[in-house]
Design an enzyme around this catalytic site. Structure first.
Site, PDB file in Angstrom:
ATOM      1  CG  MET D   1      37.453 -19.181  23.961  1.00 23.82           C
ATOM      2  SD  MET D   1      36.968 -17.482  23.568  1.00 23.82           S
ATOM      3  CE  MET D   1      35.140 -17.434  23.800  1.00 23.82           C
ATOM      4  N   PRO D   2      35.424 -19.748  27.134  1.00 24.52           N
ATOM      5  CG  PRO D   2      35.289 -17.587  28.270  1.00 24.52           C
ATOM      6  CD  PRO D   2      34.352 -18.660  27.919  1.00 24.52           C
ATOM      7  CE1 TYR D   3      39.209 -24.802  26.353  1.00 24.03           C
ATOM      8  CE2 TYR D   3      39.667 -22.536  25.157  1.00 24.03           C
ATOM      9  CZ  TYR D   3      39.228 -24.067  25.210  1.00 24.03           C
ATOM     10  OH  TYR D   3      38.657 -24.361  23.888  1.00 24.03           O
ATOM     11  CB  THR D  40      37.480 -25.659  29.705  1.00 24.66           C
ATOM     12  OG1 THR D  40      36.893 -26.209  28.429  1.00 24.66           O
ATOM     13  CG2 THR D  40      38.405 -26.939  30.374  1.00 24.66           C
TER      14      THR D  40
ATOM     15  CE  LYS E   7      45.491 -19.675  26.023  1.00 20.53           C
ATOM     16  NZ  LYS E   7      46.822 -19.411  26.303  1.00 20.53           N
TER      17      LYS E   7
END
Lengths: 61, 61, 61, 61, 61, 61
Positions: D1-3, D40, E7
């Site tokens: 996280m985050p993506y 990511t 996200k």
């Protein structure tokens, strides 16, 4: 704004996609009161072996 | 409903994708109490040069 | 990898969501031969007034 | 996280994509205080006939 | 273009989000040679009970 | 199929959303030759502090 994504099986003609984008933009503009130039449309195509309903892919039907 | 998207690196065989879709549909149906025919699965593949963890793409490892 | 997103109407219990995530992870791991610790699951909930089939929202049925 | 997902028109070079992923990962890590290895990045490319602003596709301009 | 979606788990401060958006926009602009005014960033937050790695939600760890 | 996602800032009325869904479904049905009952529309709302163009969030303008 708004941003519209249309996800569908591949196979539509270029003319259909052009019309899709025009009509969807008009429908959004009219209903949420946004100027057309602020509306973005993305088309995403999927192949029949990457799409399943009820656990069965379209390529396996 | 529900709609499930599985995003993964390209390279799985067609048999693996078929099994993936079947088993994921069953898992969702069983746990959220939805009939299988209402469940949709999308597979999205990505290539190694479009996927990075820690700032390094899989194609650069 | 893989990354799984499950989009569904709000209203499932926390126990259902917990089971959903466990079973879907197992189904993906088994079928595409990925270790469980590499699998990510996201749940996205939608409300009945933001979801329509056939042009009619669930909140208007 | 985050993506992080970066959606853009196809046509960038591999060097640009490599740099994009590195710099975006650094920017996210620095601002939300997440270790780089937890971040990511996905790149998604679109073609000019699948992307429209103001109801006109880039391929029709 | 490009369109960037970040996200992440909820809980970041408004200052962190403001900085995130600025720095990510700069990183994208610099690396893919796009003017800043053409770059869009979306933040999507998820709660700990809707995010799982390895089949275990963050809310269950 | 198709699946349409409309992402926009929060603040539209329920009547606007209802009309949006109806008109977009009709536009898609007409242009790609799909029966209305096969078309799904999702609305996704975002808040002003989670949406930025040119590196500046709408909440900071």
């Amino acid at each position: 704004m708004p941003y519209v994504t249309v996800k569908m099986l591949e196979g539509r003609t270029d003319e259909q996609k052009k019309a899709l984008v025009e009509k969807v933009t008009a429908a959004v503009s009219e209903t949420v009161n946004a100027p057309k130039e602020n509306i973005t449309v993305f088309i995403e195509e999927m192949s029949k072996n990457h799409y399943a309903v009820g656990g069965v892919r379209k390529s396996d039907e």
